[in-house]
Design a protein around this motif. Structure first.
Motif, mmCIF file in Angstrom:
data_model
loop_
_atom_site.group_PDB
_atom_site.id
_atom_site.type_symbol
_atom_site.label_atom_id
_atom_site.label_comp_id
_atom_site.label_asym_id
_atom_site.label_seq_id
_atom_site.Cartn_x
_atom_site.Cartn_y
_atom_site.Cartn_z
ATOM 1 N N SER A 26 80.765 59.878 43.884
ATOM 2 C CA SER A 26 81.026 58.986 44.909
ATOM 3 C C SER A 26 80.661 59.058 46.100
ATOM 4 C CB SER A 26 82.833 59.072 45.063
ATOM 5 O OG SER A 26 83.184 59.996 45.664
ATOM 6 N N THR A 81 75.256 57.052 47.325
ATOM 7 C CA THR A 81 74.363 56.473 46.178
ATOM 8 C C THR A 81 75.640 56.113 45.218
ATOM 9 O OG1 THR A 81 72.816 58.193 46.524
ATOM 10 C CG2 THR A 81 72.940 57.076 44.424
ATOM 11 N N GLY A 82 76.560 56.714 44.733
ATOM 12 C CA GLY A 82 77.367 56.186 43.972
ATOM 13 C C GLY A 82 78.314 54.946 44.190
ATOM 14 N N GLU A 134 84.791 61.259 40.646
ATOM 15 C CA GLU A 134 84.284 62.100 41.474
ATOM 16 C C GLU A 134 85.004 63.304 41.121
ATOM 17 O OE1 GLU A 134 82.179 62.544 44.294
ATOM 18 O OE2 GLU A 134 83.271 64.651 44.304
ATOM 19 N N TRP A 184 82.553 63.685 48.914
ATOM 20 C CA TRP A 184 83.026 65.243 49.235
ATOM 21 C C TRP A 184 81.587 65.871 49.124
ATOM 22 C CZ3 TRP A 184 81.115 69.137 46.072
ATOM 23 C CH2 TRP A 184 81.698 70.583 46.329
ATOM 24 N N ARG A 212 78.634 65.491 54.751
ATOM 25 C CA ARG A 212 77.947 66.681 55.407
ATOM 26 C C ARG A 212 76.798 66.356 56.301
ATOM 27 N NH1 ARG A 212 79.478 71.295 51.052
ATOM 28 N NH2 ARG A 212 81.016 70.048 49.945
ATOM 29 N N PRO A 252 86.227 65.531 37.583
ATOM 30 C CA PRO A 252 84.839 65.919 37.523
ATOM 31 C C PRO A 252 84.671 65.700 36.025
ATOM 32 C CG PRO A 252 86.602 67.866 37.433
ATOM 33 C CD PRO A 252 87.307 66.737 37.765
ATOM 34 N N VAL A 253 83.362 65.691 35.613
ATOM 35 C CA VAL A 253 82.746 65.250 34.131
ATOM 36 C C VAL A 253 82.539 66.582 33.835
ATOM 37 C CG1 VAL A 253 81.082 64.179 32.832
ATOM 38 C CG2 VAL A 253 82.177 62.801 34.581
ATOM 39 N N THR A 276 74.807 62.222 41.579
ATOM 40 C CA THR A 276 75.566 63.563 41.610
ATOM 41 C C THR A 276 74.706 64.314 42.977
ATOM 42 O OG1 THR A 276 74.502 64.181 39.761
ATOM 43 C CG2 THR A 276 76.729 63.829 39.691
ATOM 44 N N TYR A 282 74.532 68.208 44.182
ATOM 45 C CA TYR A 282 75.745 68.866 43.518
ATOM 46 C C TYR A 282 75.711 68.968 41.931
ATOM 47 C CZ TYR A 282 76.948 69.628 48.117
ATOM 48 O OH TYR A 282 77.192 69.789 49.435
ATOM 49 N N LEU A 337 75.114 69.204 33.530
ATOM 50 C CA LEU A 337 75.774 67.959 33.454
ATOM 51 C C LEU A 337 75.150 67.323 32.031
ATOM 52 C CD1 LEU A 337 77.598 65.810 34.446
ATOM 53 C CD2 LEU A 337 75.831 65.174 36.105
ATOM 54 N N SER A 355 71.395 72.990 53.724
ATOM 55 C CA SER A 355 71.318 72.807 55.216
ATOM 56 C C SER A 355 72.617 72.852 55.794
ATOM 57 C CB SER A 355 70.417 71.375 55.256
ATOM 58 O OG SER A 355 70.438 71.156 56.562
ATOM 59 N N TRP A 414 74.270 70.865 50.064
ATOM 60 C CA TRP A 414 73.311 71.050 49.340
ATOM 61 C C TRP A 414 72.513 69.671 49.269
ATOM 62 C CZ3 TRP A 414 71.807 75.581 47.210
ATOM 63 C CH2 TRP A 414 72.798 76.643 47.176
ATOM 64 N N ASP A 440 69.243 67.614 47.653
ATOM 65 C CA ASP A 440 68.733 67.460 46.254
ATOM 66 C C ASP A 440 67.056 67.077 46.587
ATOM 67 O OD1 ASP A 440 69.556 64.883 47.428
ATOM 68 O OD2 ASP A 440 69.349 63.957 45.478
ATOM 69 N N GLY A 480 68.492 60.755 52.546
ATOM 70 C CA GLY A 480 69.108 60.037 51.885
ATOM 71 C C GLY A 480 70.041 59.031 52.597
ATOM 72 N N MET A 506 69.866 56.535 54.857
ATOM 73 C CA MET A 506 69.498 55.147 54.683
ATOM 74 C C MET A 506 69.089 54.829 53.291
ATOM 75 S SD MET A 506 66.771 53.114 53.445
ATOM 76 C CE MET A 506 64.991 53.618 54.160
HETATM 77 C C1 LIG Z 1 73.424 69.266 55.664
HETATM 78 C C2 LIG Z 1 72.740 68.135 55.100
HETATM 79 C C3 LIG Z 1 72.343 67.427 56.268
HETATM 80 C C4 LIG Z 1 71.565 65.821 55.871
HETATM 81 N N1 LIG Z 1 71.031 65.066 56.768
HETATM 82 C C5 LIG Z 1 70.543 64.109 56.461
HETATM 83 C C6 LIG Z 1 70.007 63.290 57.446
HETATM 84 O O1 LIG Z 1 70.213 63.358 58.653
HETATM 85 N N2 LIG Z 1 69.630 61.943 57.041
HETATM 86 C C7 LIG Z 1 69.503 61.899 55.768
HETATM 87 O O2 LIG Z 1 68.820 60.790 55.486
HETATM 88 N N3 LIG Z 1 69.991 62.613 54.741
HETATM 89 C C8 LIG Z 1 70.356 63.799 54.956
HETATM 90 N N4 LIG Z 1 71.055 64.428 53.995
HETATM 91 C C9 LIG Z 1 71.152 63.824 52.873
HETATM 92 C C10 LIG Z 1 72.071 62.914 52.510
HETATM 93 O O3 LIG Z 1 73.241 63.326 53.002
HETATM 94 C C11 LIG Z 1 72.273 62.296 51.120
HETATM 95 O O4 LIG Z 1 70.862 62.105 50.660
HETATM 96 C C12 LIG Z 1 73.051 61.203 51.073
HETATM 97 O O5 LIG Z 1 74.301 61.364 51.686
HETATM 98 C C13 LIG Z 1 73.293 60.758 49.539
HETATM 99 O O6 LIG Z 1 73.973 61.782 48.760
HETATM 100 P P1 LIG Z 1 74.425 61.207 47.376
HETATM 101 O O7 LIG Z 1 75.368 60.155 47.176
HETATM 102 O O8 LIG Z 1 73.262 60.999 46.475
HETATM 103 O O9 LIG Z 1 75.081 62.651 46.960
HETATM 104 P P2 LIG Z 1 76.403 63.095 47.509
HETATM 105 O O10 LIG Z 1 77.055 62.538 48.753
HETATM 106 O O11 LIG Z 1 76.015 64.870 47.497
HETATM 107 O O12 LIG Z 1 77.421 62.877 46.360
HETATM 108 C C14 LIG Z 1 77.528 63.592 44.816
HETATM 109 C C15 LIG Z 1 78.818 63.716 44.555
HETATM 110 O O13 LIG Z 1 78.801 63.924 43.069
HETATM 111 C C16 LIG Z 1 79.861 64.551 42.713
HETATM 112 N N5 LIG Z 1 79.759 65.237 41.336
HETATM 113 C C17 LIG Z 1 78.874 66.071 41.161
HETATM 114 N N6 LIG Z 1 78.585 66.427 40.068
HETATM 115 C C18 LIG Z 1 79.834 65.781 39.447
HETATM 116 C C19 LIG Z 1 80.375 65.802 38.172
HETATM 117 N N7 LIG Z 1 80.354 66.690 36.961
HETATM 118 N N8 LIG Z 1 81.522 64.892 37.891
HETATM 119 C C20 LIG Z 1 82.035 64.115 38.988
HETATM 120 N N9 LIG Z 1 81.505 64.297 40.098
HETATM 121 C C21 LIG Z 1 80.394 65.001 40.553
HETATM 122 C C22 LIG Z 1 79.921 65.521 43.821
HETATM 123 O O14 LIG Z 1 81.229 66.085 43.877
HETATM 124 C C23 LIG Z 1 79.696 64.655 45.214
HETATM 125 O O15 LIG Z 1 80.437 64.543 45.867
HETATM 126 C C24 LIG Z 1 71.660 65.838 54.569
HETATM 127 C C25 LIG Z 1 72.473 66.396 53.391
HETATM 128 C C26 LIG Z 1 72.991 67.628 53.758
HETATM 129 C C27 LIG Z 1 73.532 68.583 52.816
#
Ligand SMILES: Cc1cc2nc3c(=O)[nH]c(=O)nc-3n(C[C@H](O)[C@H](O)[C@H](O)COP(=O)(O)OP(=O)(O)OC[C@H]3O[C@@H](n4cnc5c(N)ncnc54)[C@H](O)[C@@H]3O)c2cc1C
Length: 479
Positions: A72, A75-76, A95, A101, A106, A245-246, A274, A277, A282, A295, A382, A384, A412, A414
């Motif tokens: 969530s 992206t999600g 989530e 989370w 972060r 969690p899945v 995901t 994380y 998975l 980071s 973390w 990706d 990620g 934007m």
């Molecule tokens: C410290 C840090 C700084 C960053 N700074 C920038 C920045 O300034 N600019 C930028 O463009 N990008 C930045 N990024 C990257 C950016 O935050 C992400 O690319 C963006 O938020 C998209 O994240 P996401 O939704 O793909 O994944 P996430 O936000 O990580 O969400 C994935 C979710 O999946 C859940 N999950 C995982 N496995 C399971 C499972 N089995 N079952 C259920 N849920 C699960 C996790 O609990 C998590 O909440 C940064 C990242 C970090 C860590």
């Protein structure tokens, strides 16, 4: 894992409380799932976003859904928003912990006009000119997607562009070439600035040997954006189940059976969101396809006006520097300074104070007037990273209704909005219209040649990462 019970989950109508305390040593290459109802990392964003909005509570029984999204984060949630808005599909988001989370609460909040970690000139080398131009159009369109999505979300936007600061004189010729390529080939209004102009008119970063300014780039409050996306998704009929969690995944007769602690969710199609994380267990299609890297980020107490003047902070635009292990920083709306960069290699090492101290030292090197300033927030997460530095939004096996959007490599904020939109297109059966390489191939396994050529992160996981971090340090600071 050091999990302590902190509170009971609430039912729908409230934000689900945490079941377990935050685990600072979590490591996706070690743990089989990212937790179960774990509390947020202690970030500035969570500390200042206000209470999380309502969600739909944990999964409490078996259920049948049309589309399940795992994760969530940005992206999600954006995939679910676009599925509802553009395709009339009301998805169910699962989530593991609290809503958004992971990375999404972060990050550095820098929305940049980028997809993956490669520069525009590297796109030309890898894909050829036509595809590089199409990728640039995809990023520009992504910025528009993002701006439209955040229009009615109060996420404290700091617009105006991105200043990419040369941290040493030796990088200026390469930066000048990139600016020329952006202007001449991509018709993108980037500008080269000399050191004196940067320090006088933008910010007195003592390391600055010049900079590139690009017109696209917005700073946002990551927590407020995540919570805004959650509210928007639920208002469109999306169900969001935290603490779910899945933990097992079987596909029988085309139906995905996603096992969570509260029940099995049976879904016609699954979108994986995901990020860093993603656990190794998975799904077989994801094993060893990503390099999760840590980071770190810190936020100071609010700067006084005389400290702001001493650093000559005349911009609130997003800033990064030219190190391979770059710094990302900016003056926040409440006058605090945020700065982030690389951290430890393993989750176990991440809590060591020395990683925070590295950042404090870096901050003081850039802004000596801030020596000794109290640090009020410190956290890590973390990222990706795809092994070829480019994301994928793809259906890896045409016989399975499984789709993913992963591998943004720290870019990620934007692009997750655009990737969410593309993921929704795939799930809605419109994937064939997506023609860029990032929509037409799987996340690759490690490839040593690609990594060496692109001078980026190691393919050989942790040992290689350790070795390359030292090489990058030598290259960035000494050679
Ligand atoms: C410290 C840090 C700084 C960053 N700074 C920038 C920045 O300034 N600019 C930028 O463009 N990008 C930045 N990024 C990257 C950016 O935050 C992400 O690319 C963006 O938020 C998209 O994240 P996401 O939704 O793909 O994944 P996430 O936000 O990580 O969400 C994935 C979710 O999946 C859940 N999950 C995982 N496995 C399971 C499972 N089995 N079952 C259920 N849920 C699960 C996790 O609990 C998590 O909440 C940064 C990242 C970090 C860590």
């Amino acid at each position: 894992m050091s999990a302590t019970a902190t509170a009971a989950p609430q039912t729908a109508g409230h934000a689900t409380a945490s079941l377990r305390a935050y685990d600072p040593a979590y490591d996706p290459l070690v743990s089989s799932t990212p937790g179960h109802g774990t509390d947020y990392a202690p970030t500035y964003w969570i500390g200042t976003a206000g209470p999380p909005p309502e969600d739909d509570g944990p999964v409490v029984s078996d259920m049948d859904v049309d589309v399940a999204i795992i994760g969530s984060g940005f992206t999600g949630l954006t995939a679910a928003i676009f599925l509802a808005q553009e395709h009339g599909i009301k998805a169910t988001v699962l989530e593991a912990n609290r809503s958004s989370w992971g990375c999404s609460t972060r990050n550095g909040g820098q929305a940049q006009c980028a997809s993956g970690r490669l520069k525009r000139s590297q796109w030309i080398t890898r894909y050829g000119l036509d595809t590089a131009l199409a990728l640039h159009r995809e990023c520009l369109e992504g910025m528009e997607t993002f701006k439209a999505l955040i229009k009615d979300i109060d996420c404290e936007p700091q617009p105006g562009g991105h200043l990419y600061i040369a941290h040493r004189p030796k990088v200026m010729p390469t930066l000048a070439k990139e600016v020329e390529c952006l202007r001449e080939v991509f018709k993108y209004d980037a500008r080269l600035l000399d050191a004196e102009t940067v320090k006088r008119e933008w910010v007195d970063d003592r390391e600055a040997a010049g900079a590139m300014h690009e017109p696209e780039g917005i700073g946002i409050h990551a927590g407020k954006l995540a919570f805004g996306y959650l509210k928007k998704a639920r208002a469109l009929g999306v169900k969001v189940h935290p603490a779910s969690p899945v933990q097992g995944w079987e596909t029988r007769n085309g139906v995905h059976h996603l096992r969570t602690p509260g029940g099995t969710v049976r879904a016609r199609a699954v979108g994986v969101a995901t990020g860093g994380y993603t656990s190794q267990t998975l799904h077989g299609e994801l094993k060893n396809r990503l390099l999760p890297i840590l980071s770190n980020s810190i936020v100071t107490r609010p700067l006084t006006q005389s400290e702001i003047d001493a650093c000559n902070f005349r911009t609130r635009q997003v800033l990064t520097d030219t190190r391979v292990l770059r710094h990302y920083y900016r003056l926040l709306p409440d006058n605090r300074l945020q700065i982030g960069s690389r951290s430890a290699i393993t989750g176990r090492d991440a809590p060591q104070k020395k990683y925070e101290q590295f950042l404090v030292n870096d901050l003081q090197r850039k802004f000596p007037a801030l020596a000794g300033i109290p640090i009020e927030y410190s956290w890590w997460g973390w990222v990706d990273v795809a092994h070829d530095m480019m994301p994928r939004i793809f259906q890896p096996d045409p016989s399975q209704s499984l789709y993913y959007a992963l591998g943004y490599g720290g870019n990620g904020v934007m692009y997750s909005a655009q990737a969410g939109r593309r993921l929704a297109q795939w799930i809605a059966g419109q994937g064939a219209s997506l023609q860029l390489p990032i929509f037409r191939s799987k996340l690759p396994f490690p490839n040593i040649r690609e990594m060496v050529v692109s001078e980026h992160f190691a393919p050989f996981r942790r040992f290689g990462q350790w070795f390359l971090y030292r090489w990058y340090y030598l290259n960035d600071e000494i050679l």
